[in-house]
Write a protein that holds these residues in place. Structure first.
Motif, PDB file in Angstrom:
ATOM      1  N   SER A 148       0.767  -1.225   0.089  1.00  0.00           N
ATOM      2  CA  SER A 148       0.045   0.051  -0.097  1.00  0.00           C
ATOM      3  C   SER A 148       1.063   1.373  -0.018  1.00  0.00           C
ATOM      4  O   SER A 148       0.403   2.599  -0.066  1.00  0.00           O
ATOM      5  N   LEU A 149       2.094   1.118   0.099  1.00  0.00           N
ATOM      6  CA  LEU A 149       2.935   2.378   0.062  1.00  0.00           C
ATOM      7  C   LEU A 149       2.925   3.006  -1.402  1.00  0.00           C
ATOM      8  O   LEU A 149       2.892   2.239  -2.366  1.00  0.00           O
ATOM      9  N   ASP A 184      12.191   4.761   0.376  1.00  0.00           N
ATOM     10  CA  ASP A 184      11.118   4.031   0.666  1.00  0.00           C
ATOM     11  C   ASP A 184       9.722   4.698   0.700  1.00  0.00           C
ATOM     12  O   ASP A 184       8.929   4.341   0.455  1.00  0.00           O
ATOM     13  N   ALA A 185      10.201   5.853   1.233  1.00  0.00           N
ATOM     14  CA  ALA A 185       8.785   6.957   1.438  1.00  0.00           C
ATOM     15  C   ALA A 185       8.522   7.581   0.125  1.00  0.00           C
ATOM     16  O   ALA A 185       7.541   8.299   0.155  1.00  0.00           O
ATOM     17  N   GLY A 186       9.335   7.498  -0.822  1.00  0.00           N
ATOM     18  CA  GLY A 186       9.042   8.265  -2.080  1.00  0.00           C
ATOM     19  C   GLY A 186       9.721   9.647  -1.956  1.00  0.00           C
ATOM     20  O   GLY A 186       9.437  10.446  -2.828  1.00  0.00           O
ATOM     21  N   ALA A 267       3.758   6.842   7.446  1.00  0.00           N
ATOM     22  CA  ALA A 267       3.272   8.189   8.370  1.00  0.00           C
ATOM     23  C   ALA A 267       4.623   9.059   7.845  1.00  0.00           C
ATOM     24  O   ALA A 267       4.168  10.117   7.747  1.00  0.00           O
ATOM     25  N   LEU A 268       5.855   8.786   7.397  1.00  0.00           N
ATOM     26  CA  LEU A 268       6.767   9.688   7.119  1.00  0.00           C
ATOM     27  C   LEU A 268       6.406  10.410   5.675  1.00  0.00           C
ATOM     28  O   LEU A 268       6.587  11.552   5.695  1.00  0.00           O
ATOM     29  N   ARG A 269       6.105   9.566   4.742  1.00  0.00           N
ATOM     30  CA  ARG A 269       5.513  10.232   3.721  1.00  0.00           C
ATOM     31  C   ARG A 269       4.497  11.236   3.767  1.00  0.00           C
ATOM     32  O   ARG A 269       4.421  12.443   3.385  1.00  0.00           O
TER      33      ARG A 269
END
Length: 278
Positions: A148-149, A184-186, A267-269
């Protein structure tokens, strides 16, 4: 003769049952490893853990054997473990070899900073504890969260500042857990043109021009509060400094690449996007 056979069978069954019910005495090394043990419901078998293992909160009642990169043979053996489950980042490796040499199994868990490594970690720990059944729903949830990321990259530059008492403030470059989590968070690592952790410099911070500063609660305590972060060399002159764009992370959740990491990355994204668009 039949009675003798019956007695032997009953004795064998009793021995087998007692052996099956006997609990392991496990020492867990690595916060990511310990969280998996709890998620699998094997926490009652823990007799020791390292300092990085501080979640869930109940684990703080378990004997602390010290920092995972400063292991001590005597401290481990004093707890009479029947198994040690450790991140392969633990040091010194000679201590773990000594543990194996006295006949105590040592199970090594991947320390890779990778989302793909998380299911492997769960599988390794579950196999060692014979809890493959308990691992299945955990694995499914992890896979679902990773899938889902967001896949679309954003041009939001983030830098991670690490501050601990007794050492200079550092920023995270390539080949670090922070770099992996940011990507990984884009998002973009503003210090991505450097390798590993480097001393923080005014010139480097200004050149990086981060949109968001990322740090952890321990670092905030070390520098004396969030207000002092903006007084660090060069920070006030960056887009992040001018807008006070700060994300304070749970270091183990985001950078430990354990079972909480996929949600922490999501959450970081979300937080980075909210700050940069706010």
């Amino acid at each position: 003769m039949k009675l003798a056979h019956l007695c032997f069978a009953m004795l064998s069954l009793l021995v087998t049952t007692v052996s099956a019910q006997a609990k392991e005495r496990i020492i867990s090394i690595g916060g990511d490893v310990t969280e998996i043990i709890y998620a699998l419901g094997a926490q009652d078998e823990l007799v020791g853990r390292d300092t990085t293992s501080n979640q869930p909160a109940a684990v703080n009642n378990v004997k602390d054997i010290g920092y995972m990169r400063q292991l001590n043979t005597e401290g481990i053996l004093s707890l009479k473990p029947t198994m040690v489950i450790t991140s392969d980042l633990a040091q010194p490796s000679a201590v773990l070899e000594q543990i194996k040499n006295v006949g105590i199994p040592v199970v090594y868990v991947s320390g890779k900073h990778s989302l793909q490594a998380i299911p492997q970690k769960v599988e390794t720990v579950a196999k060692a504890l014979h809890r493959e059944k308990e691992a299945k729903p955990l694995q499914e949830n992890i896979d679902k969260t990773i899938a889902s990321l967001p896949s679309k990259q954003q041009p939001i530059k983030v830098i991670y500042i690490m501050a601990h008492s007794g050492i200079s403030n550092l920023v995270a470059g390539k080949d670090t857990a922070a770099d992996a989590a940011i990507h990984d968070a884009g998002l973009q690592n503003g210090m991505g043109n450097t390798l590993h952790y480097q001393p923080m410099s005014q010139e480097g911070i200004i050149a990086a021009a981060p949109d968001v500063i990322m740090t952890d609660s321990d670092a905030i305590k070390t520098i004396g509060g969030a207000d002092n972060l903006w007084k660090l060399p060069g920070v006030a002159m960056t887009p992040a400094g001018k807008n006070h764009n700060l994300i304070i992370i749970d270091q183990m959740a985001l950078l430990g690449f354990g079972i909480r990491t996929p949600e922490a990355i999501k959450a970081l994204r979300s937080k980075a996007e909210a700050l940069s668009h706010g």
